[in-house]
Scaffold this motif. Structure first.
Motif, mmCIF file in Angstrom:
data_model
loop_
_atom_site.group_PDB
_atom_site.id
_atom_site.type_symbol
_atom_site.label_atom_id
_atom_site.label_comp_id
_atom_site.label_asym_id
_atom_site.label_seq_id
_atom_site.Cartn_x
_atom_site.Cartn_y
_atom_site.Cartn_z
ATOM 1 N N ARG A 165 0.954 -1.288 0.102
ATOM 2 C CA ARG A 165 0.010 -0.058 0.022
ATOM 3 C C ARG A 165 0.977 1.366 -0.083
ATOM 4 N NH1 ARG A 165 -3.050 -3.337 -1.543
ATOM 5 N NH2 ARG A 165 -5.078 -3.800 -0.485
ATOM 6 N N LEU A 166 1.938 1.290 -0.843
ATOM 7 C CA LEU A 166 2.797 2.413 -0.931
ATOM 8 C C LEU A 166 2.556 3.311 -2.214
ATOM 9 C CD1 LEU A 166 5.935 0.859 0.199
ATOM 10 C CD2 LEU A 166 4.763 2.172 1.510
ATOM 11 N N GLY A 167 1.291 3.142 -2.790
ATOM 12 C CA GLY A 167 0.832 3.874 -3.998
ATOM 13 C C GLY A 167 0.877 5.323 -3.878
ATOM 14 N N TRP A 168 0.908 5.695 -2.628
ATOM 15 C CA TRP A 168 1.128 7.104 -2.321
ATOM 16 C C TRP A 168 2.353 7.832 -2.882
ATOM 17 C CZ3 TRP A 168 4.823 8.297 0.756
ATOM 18 C CH2 TRP A 168 5.371 7.274 1.826
ATOM 19 N N LEU A 169 3.332 6.985 -3.052
ATOM 20 C CA LEU A 169 4.737 7.379 -3.412
ATOM 21 C C LEU A 169 4.444 8.125 -4.722
ATOM 22 C CD1 LEU A 169 6.899 4.581 -2.275
ATOM 23 C CD2 LEU A 169 6.812 6.950 -1.394
ATOM 24 N N VAL A 170 3.529 7.650 -5.754
ATOM 25 C CA VAL A 170 3.341 8.140 -7.050
ATOM 26 C C VAL A 170 3.068 9.540 -7.039
ATOM 27 C CG1 VAL A 170 2.273 7.909 -9.391
ATOM 28 C CG2 VAL A 170 2.814 5.944 -8.035
ATOM 29 N N GLU A 171 2.218 9.942 -5.932
ATOM 30 C CA GLU A 171 1.700 11.494 -6.040
ATOM 31 C C GLU A 171 2.765 12.310 -5.804
ATOM 32 O OE1 GLU A 171 -1.326 11.520 -6.424
ATOM 33 O OE2 GLU A 171 -1.624 9.365 -6.121
ATOM 34 N N PHE A 172 4.170 11.865 -5.581
ATOM 35 C CA PHE A 172 5.341 13.053 -5.256
ATOM 36 C C PHE A 172 5.688 13.383 -6.712
ATOM 37 C CE2 PHE A 172 5.607 11.032 -1.217
ATOM 38 C CZ PHE A 172 5.921 12.238 -0.547
ATOM 39 N N ILE A 173 5.007 12.958 -8.019
ATOM 40 C CA ILE A 173 5.559 13.281 -9.174
ATOM 41 C C ILE A 173 4.215 14.230 -9.690
ATOM 42 C CG2 ILE A 173 6.363 12.662 -11.598
ATOM 43 C CD1 ILE A 173 7.547 10.165 -10.130
ATOM 44 N N PRO A 174 4.270 15.489 -9.998
ATOM 45 C CA PRO A 174 3.108 16.163 -10.414
ATOM 46 C C PRO A 174 2.895 15.980 -11.797
ATOM 47 C CG PRO A 174 4.862 17.596 -10.253
ATOM 48 C CD PRO A 174 5.521 16.442 -9.913
ATOM 49 N N ALA A 175 1.716 16.151 -12.323
ATOM 50 C CA ALA A 175 1.128 16.084 -13.696
ATOM 51 C C ALA A 175 1.951 16.915 -14.724
ATOM 52 C CB ALA A 175 -0.373 16.548 -13.871
ATOM 53 N N PRO A 176 2.514 18.232 -14.536
ATOM 54 C CA PRO A 176 3.221 18.786 -15.419
ATOM 55 C C PRO A 176 4.853 17.846 -15.880
ATOM 56 C CG PRO A 176 2.527 20.314 -14.002
ATOM 57 C CD PRO A 176 2.249 19.161 -13.504
ATOM 58 N N ALA A 177 5.439 17.428 -14.559
ATOM 59 C CA ALA A 177 6.527 16.446 -14.778
ATOM 60 C C ALA A 177 6.329 15.355 -15.650
ATOM 61 C CB ALA A 177 7.040 16.237 -13.486
ATOM 62 N N VAL A 178 4.932 14.725 -15.358
ATOM 63 C CA VAL A 178 4.804 13.432 -16.244
ATOM 64 C C VAL A 178 4.550 13.786 -17.640
ATOM 65 C CG1 VAL A 178 2.895 11.603 -16.650
ATOM 66 C CG2 VAL A 178 3.758 12.371 -14.131
ATOM 67 N N SER A 179 3.682 15.066 -17.949
ATOM 68 C CA SER A 179 3.496 15.361 -19.352
ATOM 69 C C SER A 179 4.813 15.739 -19.927
ATOM 70 C CB SER A 179 2.494 16.610 -19.245
ATOM 71 O OG SER A 179 2.332 17.331 -20.537
ATOM 72 N N GLY A 180 5.714 16.368 -19.170
ATOM 73 C CA GLY A 180 6.978 16.784 -20.073
ATOM 74 C C GLY A 180 7.846 15.837 -20.296
ATOM 75 N N PHE A 181 8.091 14.614 -19.518
ATOM 76 C CA PHE A 181 9.045 13.711 -20.095
ATOM 77 C C PHE A 181 8.280 12.873 -21.134
ATOM 78 C CE2 PHE A 181 7.232 10.727 -16.547
ATOM 79 C CZ PHE A 181 7.031 9.670 -17.392
ATOM 80 N N ALA A 320 20.728 -3.791 -13.343
ATOM 81 C CA ALA A 320 20.080 -3.122 -12.003
ATOM 82 C C ALA A 320 19.956 -1.686 -12.100
ATOM 83 C CB ALA A 320 21.170 -3.431 -10.942
ATOM 84 N N GLY A 321 21.035 -0.937 -12.662
ATOM 85 C CA GLY A 321 21.065 0.358 -12.526
ATOM 86 C C GLY A 321 20.046 1.134 -13.701
ATOM 87 N N GLU A 322 19.398 0.294 -14.617
ATOM 88 C CA GLU A 322 18.484 0.855 -15.348
ATOM 89 C C GLU A 322 17.047 0.405 -14.788
ATOM 90 O OE1 GLU A 322 19.568 2.260 -18.260
ATOM 91 O OE2 GLU A 322 21.292 2.018 -17.428
ATOM 92 N N LEU A 323 16.827 -0.320 -13.648
ATOM 93 C CA LEU A 323 15.458 -0.673 -13.311
ATOM 94 C C LEU A 323 14.789 0.654 -12.738
ATOM 95 C CD1 LEU A 323 16.379 -4.415 -11.711
ATOM 96 C CD2 LEU A 323 15.015 -3.832 -13.735
ATOM 97 N N PRO A 324 15.237 1.198 -11.979
ATOM 98 C CA PRO A 324 14.543 2.484 -11.578
ATOM 99 C C PRO A 324 13.922 3.122 -12.440
ATOM 100 C CG PRO A 324 16.575 2.373 -10.415
ATOM 101 C CD PRO A 324 16.921 1.263 -11.476
ATOM 102 N N VAL A 325 14.527 3.599 -13.613
ATOM 103 C CA VAL A 325 13.598 4.240 -14.424
ATOM 104 C C VAL A 325 12.826 3.654 -15.364
ATOM 105 C CG1 VAL A 325 15.437 3.966 -16.344
ATOM 106 C CG2 VAL A 325 14.062 5.925 -16.504
ATOM 107 N N ALA A 326 12.827 2.440 -15.353
ATOM 108 C CA ALA A 326 11.849 1.290 -15.972
ATOM 109 C C ALA A 326 10.566 1.327 -15.044
ATOM 110 C CB ALA A 326 12.369 0.044 -16.656
ATOM 111 N N THR A 327 10.828 1.165 -13.750
ATOM 112 C CA THR A 327 9.864 1.055 -12.634
ATOM 113 C C THR A 327 9.022 2.185 -12.769
ATOM 114 O OG1 THR A 327 11.241 -0.736 -11.644
ATOM 115 C CG2 THR A 327 9.474 0.276 -10.438
ATOM 116 N N ILE A 328 9.862 3.405 -12.830
ATOM 117 C CA ILE A 328 9.062 4.780 -12.576
ATOM 118 C C ILE A 328 8.136 4.758 -13.858
ATOM 119 C CG2 ILE A 328 9.472 7.022 -12.686
ATOM 120 C CD1 ILE A 328 12.035 6.770 -11.138
#
Length: 753
Positions: A165-181, A320-328
């Protein structure tokens, strides 16, 4: 003996002599202990949302699901193969991911609209991971093995996040950041597909976007026959879409017909290009099978790689070093899409359950040879517009994909690669933020617009990985800056009057003394009574901002309130080194100016926007009280309005606030970093407080009398009327609202006068 040991223990830990009832840790734990068996059952049942709606399934729902499922399936087949090419994988792996994604997701989904499967951004990320591993370990692992391992590991990570139940971690990334990348990634993908569209080769199409554009322009003179198929397909896709939109507006009664014509444009264009490719290349293959244009070639039929995935620990270490960005990317894109369609179609998704859904989908997908799959915006929008009723529509989409895998692979042989590039460019173009959307970011928050722009530019001029990290890090930095540098205002009072005929109602409201652009500049704001200051926070009171708030309050008091001790009468050798007071030549002027200022009596703090307070902030508030009282040279009342949480009340009581007793009896330190062990601190505190104690006796007597009066009055009210006080009587300086807090502070000033 036991009693004396207990008293000794209380003395060691500093247990207060006067115990005020506050919320306890036991109260906090009790909220989790209410029927734990039922909570465990609800948790397990909640893992399978399908249980909640499958028993109510009906024919009306089935009709909508069949139409939506078949529609998405027809679009999913060409898109899945196209995205596999982005991932540098054989096209069948895109179909494996498509099949598992739409089939498994429906059993765990809380969104009826989202369609899981291969997506452009995730596919490009997988291609970069494959290239990274292959550069470090040339030829050691095949691309499909690397992609399947990424799907298993990322799926397992996301599944764990959902189960915990750690889905709230996603809320730290705002919509403009998501739209930007996402915008930067779409431009990156489209630029990488243009060479394939034109048949241009000889350079790395997965380099930085600006390099790909430059190399593509250089290669225009060597364009091949593939451009005839690619450009024709791209033109046809946009022509069908534009014409359908035109005729929909012209003939709104036929809107449904034109919608489905537009929906099937991907399949229609691929079929037409495949027929044209077959007619053109079937007699031009030569003895070595070299065709004049690039075509898919042989596509193995069926599910060829079903079984337990082989997870090589050395491969896991290599990527291993590429897994964080893939997970995000895996979780961020999906949650953003599911929330968007939940808002549009008036239902609420469960982020944790959605993470479980894509975690299970990718973990099971690795058993089918699938590569990472997540929510697709274009297919989800299509599914929603097609009239989907439940997540079960995914089963129909899976049937379409499996039929294509087992029955249509011979026809896939003749699909031109340029046609798939046209499909990709057409699909990812919708991921680019529109000018209207970008301008809305600027209107709402210029800082978040800069985050969007930074994410786009970094993604274009470097890689998606760096773009994701930059957008996430800049967003977190902005959040920390906002927490560490909160806004706050010293307040004054204005009176509002009702203009309704026959009504004479009026009330006082508190607004910033400084003009903030929110109130009418022609209206005069009245400050509180002389000697009373009112301050409002606009953030939780925590360790990053506690020092700033302390400085704001103390500096305001020193600038606007009278100093209690005349420093001109203190010998120079007795003055503190950091506050020597006025020079002898300016002593008369400073004395006159100081005497003209009001004497500080009370500080009223509006806690209506404070949701948390921690130990460091409590210590800072104690320091604020000490510094203000040292300046005033007498006790100062601290009143608190609109305390939101019992834990804030608990912290303030521990700091000696709210009780109505002089600060000479309150703790001087509650968060000593290096506590004194030789009694020196106690002696210094005694000297420091001596003058305050001399002034405190009369005030304490007045407060005690006042508190006794309140208690007797309230006891009388309870006995005669049956009413009880709203707030506890043992914390008289905690008030229900700001108006009552200011009134109490001003009445105390009158009593003191």
């Amino acid at each position: 003996m036991a009693t004396s040991a207990k008293e000794l223990g209380k003395k060691i830990i500093g247990y207060p002599e006067r115990v005020v009832p506050v919320v306890t840790v036991k109260d906090w734990f009790s909220q989790f202990n209410r029927n734990p068996i039922q909570q465990a059952i609800n948790y397990v049942v909640g893992l399978f949302p399908i249980i909640g709606w499958i028993s109510r399934y009906n024919l009306g729902w089935l009709t909508g699901d069949v139409i939506a499922g078949l529609t998405v399936g027809i679009v999913l087949v060409p898109q899945g193969m196209s995205y596999a090419q982005i991932a540098t994988l054989p096209v069948q792996y895109g179909l494996y991911s498509s099949f598992v994604g739409v089939l498994i997701y429906c059993f765990f989904a809380t969104s009826k609209d989202v369609s899981i499967g291969p997506v452009a951004v995730m596919s490009l990320t997988v291609s970069q991971i494959i290239a990274h591993v292959d550069d470090a370990h040339p030829g050691k692992w095949e691309g499909p093995e690397i992609a399947t391992t990424v799907a298993f590991i990322c799926g397992f990570i996301v599944l764990g996040i959902g189960l915990l139940r750690l889905g709230w971690l996603v809320e730290f990334i705002p919509a403009p950041a998501v739209s930007g990348f996402m915008t930067g990634s779409a431009i990156n993908i489209a630029s990488g597909q243009v060479p394939g569209l034109m048949g241009i080769t000889g350079f790395n199409t997965r380099a930085a976007t600006y390099l790909v554009i430059i190399d593509t322009l250089k290669g225009l003179p060597i364009t091949t026959r593939d451009a005839a198929f690619g450009l024709t397909g791209l033109f046809a896709l946009y022509a069908i879409r534009i014409l359908c939109d035109f005729f929909t507006k012209r003939y709104p009664r036929r809107a449904r017909v034109f919608f489905f014509i537009s929906v099937f444009r991907n399949a229609f264009v691929i079929v037409m290009l495949t027929i044209a490719s077959w007619l053109y290349t079937r007699h031009r293959g030569g003895t070595k099978g070299k065709f004049p244009i690039k075509i898919l070639g042989t596509v193995p039929a069926g599910l060829q790689h079903v079984g337990q995935p082989t997870i090589d620990p050395e491969l896991v270490s290599a990527l291993a070093g590429e897994l964080p960005v893939a997970t995000i990317i895996l979780l961020l894109e999906h949650i953003a899409i599911s929330k968007s369609f939940g808002r549009v179609n008036n239902y609420k998704i469960n982020p944790n359950q959605e993470l479980i859904a894509i975690g299970v989908t990718n973990t099971i997908g690795s058993c089918f040879g699938a590569y990472p799959a997540t929510g697709s915006f274009s297919r989800s929008a299509l599914k929603s517009k097609s009239g989907v009723r439940t997540p079960a529509a995914g089963i129909l989409s899976a049937i379409v994909v499996i039929v294509a895998l087992y029955g249509l692979t011979p026809a896939f042989f003749w699909i031109p690669n340029a046609g798939l590039s046209a499909i990709i460019i057409h699909a990812v173009a919708d991921l680019v933020a529109s000018p209207r959307q970008v301008y809305s970011y600027w209107r709402v928050s210029p800082l978040e617009f800069l985050i969007w722009a930074a994410a786009v530019l970094v993604t274009i001029f470097s890689t998606i990985e760096i773009g994701v990290y930059v957008s996430v890090c800049v967003s977190l930095a902005l959040l920390l800056i906002r927490v560490a540098h909160p806004r706050g205002y010293f307040l004054g009072k204005i009176t509002l009057r009702t203009d309704a005929p026959g009504s004479k109602d009026q009330r006082d409201v508190f607004v910033p003394l400084a003009r903030d652009g929110m109130t009418n500049p022609d209206i005069k704001v009245s400050p509180p009574a002389p000697g009373v200051i009112v301050y409002r926070f606009e953030e939780s009171y925590l360790y990053p901002n506690s020092s700033i708030v302390n400085s704001v309050l103390v500096d305001y008091v020193k600038a606007n309130m009278r100093r209690g001790k005349d420093m001109s009468n203190v010998k120079l050798s007795d003055r503190p080194w950091n506050d020597p007071g006025p020079r002898q030549a300016d002593a008369a002027y400073e004395q006159e100016r100081n005497s003209s200022l009001p004497d500080i009596h009370a500080v009223v703090l509006d806690f209506s926007t404070v949701s948390h307070i921690d130990t460091t902030a409590t210590q800072a508030l104690i320091d604020t009280r000490n510094e203000i009282e040292r300046w005033a040279d007498h006790p100062v009342e601290f009143h608190f309005a609109s305390i939101l949480s019992p834990w804030i009340r608990r912290a303030l009581v521990a700091g000696g606030f709210g009780l109505g007793t002089p600060s000479s009896r309150a703790p001087h330190e509650i968060a000593a970093v290096v506590p004194y062990r030789d009694g020196l601190g106690d002696r210094q505190l005694s000297d420091l407080r001596q003058n305050v104690r001399e002034h405190a006796d009369d005030i304490e007597t007045g407060l005690s009398t006042s508190a006794q009066g309140k208690e007797s009055i309230n006891s009388f009210e309870i006995e005669t009327t049956g009413y009880a006080p709203l707030l506890p009587l043992d914390t008289p300086f905690f008030h229900l609202d700001l108006e009552s807090a200011v009134r109490a502070a001003e009445s105390g000033l009158e009593l003191r006068s």
